[in-house]
Design a protein around this motif. Structure first.
Motif, PDB file in Angstrom:
ATOM      1  N   SER A   1      38.354  43.286  41.360  1.00 37.12           N
ATOM      2  CA  SER A   1      37.588  42.875  40.179  1.00 37.12           C
ATOM      3  C   SER A   1      38.280  41.687  39.517  1.00 37.12           C
ATOM      4  CB  SER A   1      37.465  44.037  39.191  1.00 37.12           C
ATOM      5  OG  SER A   1      38.752  44.443  38.766  1.00 37.12           O
ATOM      6  N   GLY A   2      37.605  41.100  38.544  1.00 40.26           N
ATOM      7  CA  GLY A   2      38.173  39.977  37.810  1.00 40.26           C
ATOM      8  C   GLY A   2      38.231  38.698  38.625  1.00 40.26           C
ATOM      9  N   LEU A   3      37.273  38.515  39.529  1.00 37.21           N
ATOM     10  CA  LEU A   3      37.314  37.357  40.418  1.00 37.21           C
ATOM     11  C   LEU A   3      37.041  36.041  39.696  1.00 37.21           C
ATOM     12  CD1 LEU A   3      35.607  38.715  43.645  1.00 37.21           C
ATOM     13  CD2 LEU A   3      38.043  38.551  43.084  1.00 37.21           C
ATOM     14  N   LEU A   4      36.120  36.039  38.740  1.00 39.56           N
ATOM     15  CA  LEU A   4      35.787  34.784  38.054  1.00 39.56           C
ATOM     16  C   LEU A   4      37.012  34.166  37.374  1.00 39.56           C
ATOM     17  CD1 LEU A   4      33.581  32.746  37.440  1.00 39.56           C
ATOM     18  CD2 LEU A   4      32.991  34.101  35.419  1.00 39.56           C
ATOM     19  N   PRO A   5      37.805  34.933  36.607  1.00 38.67           N
ATOM     20  CA  PRO A   5      39.009  34.323  36.019  1.00 38.67           C
ATOM     21  C   PRO A   5      40.012  33.847  37.079  1.00 38.67           C
ATOM     22  CG  PRO A   5      38.483  36.375  34.889  1.00 38.67           C
ATOM     23  CD  PRO A   5      37.583  36.288  36.081  1.00 38.67           C
ATOM     24  N   LEU A   6      40.134  34.584  38.181  1.00 36.78           N
ATOM     25  CA  LEU A   6      41.031  34.163  39.256  1.00 36.78           C
ATOM     26  C   LEU A   6      40.548  32.852  39.860  1.00 36.78           C
ATOM     27  CD1 LEU A   6      43.292  34.460  41.376  1.00 36.78           C
ATOM     28  CD2 LEU A   6      41.715  35.911  42.690  1.00 36.78           C
ATOM     29  N   TYR A   7      39.269  32.771  40.188  1.00 38.68           N
ATOM     30  CA  TYR A   7      38.729  31.553  40.777  1.00 38.68           C
ATOM     31  C   TYR A   7      38.874  30.359  39.828  1.00 38.68           C
ATOM     32  CZ  TYR A   7      36.681  34.452  44.468  1.00 38.68           C
ATOM     33  OH  TYR A   7      36.482  35.307  45.516  1.00 38.68           O
ATOM     34  N   ARG A   8      38.657  30.600  38.541  1.00 38.27           N
ATOM     35  CA  ARG A   8      38.833  29.526  37.566  1.00 38.27           C
ATOM     36  C   ARG A   8      40.279  29.043  37.558  1.00 38.27           C
ATOM     37  NH1 ARG A   8      36.443  27.681  32.453  1.00 38.27           N
ATOM     38  NH2 ARG A   8      38.103  26.554  31.397  1.00 38.27           N
TER      39      ARG A   8
END
Length: 157
Positions: A82-89
């Motif tokens: 989970s939390g992929l969007l902050p990681l990708y950013r």
């Protein structure tokens, strides 16, 4: 140190990958890597793997069509569930700070990588690429895992 592709005829598809591989081996040896132990079995081309701190670094000399390439990559972490969007950013933000390298994702693994055609590259540039990818991987692997979770690729091996 010899130049990349010394003696190779770059105007044909008969790249002398052996001379590129010899140069990479000289570079790795100058970085205190045991090139015989680091050798990776590959179907085509040449490959080596070594550790830089907590990171695994892989170096390949390959040919695709008429072009030879130096590929340097480091699988640093398995992405969290989970939390992929902050990681990708964060990976995109870090990409703006890197020189001669970038972050990318393949399947469930985050990589630091560089791929460059062999044509026109000298040994100094090859060494620079290898050391930069290694430095970035070792610096950012633990930081990204601490910030976003996920599992270390090197520790899972």
């Amino acid at each position: 140190m010899m130049g990349f592709g010394a003696g190779a005829n770059r105007n044909t598809t008969n790249f002398r990958l052996e001379s590129y591989a010899a140069t990479v081996q000289q570079i790795l040896a100058s970085m205190n890597v045991n090139v015989q132990n680091a050798r990776l079995p590959t179907e085509e081309g040449y490959g080596w793997s070594f550790r830089e701190g907590s990171a695994i670094i892989e170096v390949y000399i390959i040919q695709q069509g008429d072009t030879g390439y130096l590929q340097v990559l480091s699988p640093i972490m398995h992405i969290p569930q989970s939390g992929l969007l902050p990681l990708y950013r964060r990976l995109l933000e870090l990409n703006l700070q890197l020189t001669s390298a970038a972050f990318g994702v393949f399947e469930d693994v985050v990589y630091v990588f560089n791929e460059r055609p062999l044509d026109g590259m000298d040994a100094m540039e090859g060494r620079s690429i290898i050391t930069l990818v290694a430095r970035y991987a070792d610096k950012h692997d633990d930081e990204l895992i601490a910030e976003f979770g996920g599992r270390s690729y090197a520790r899972a091996q």
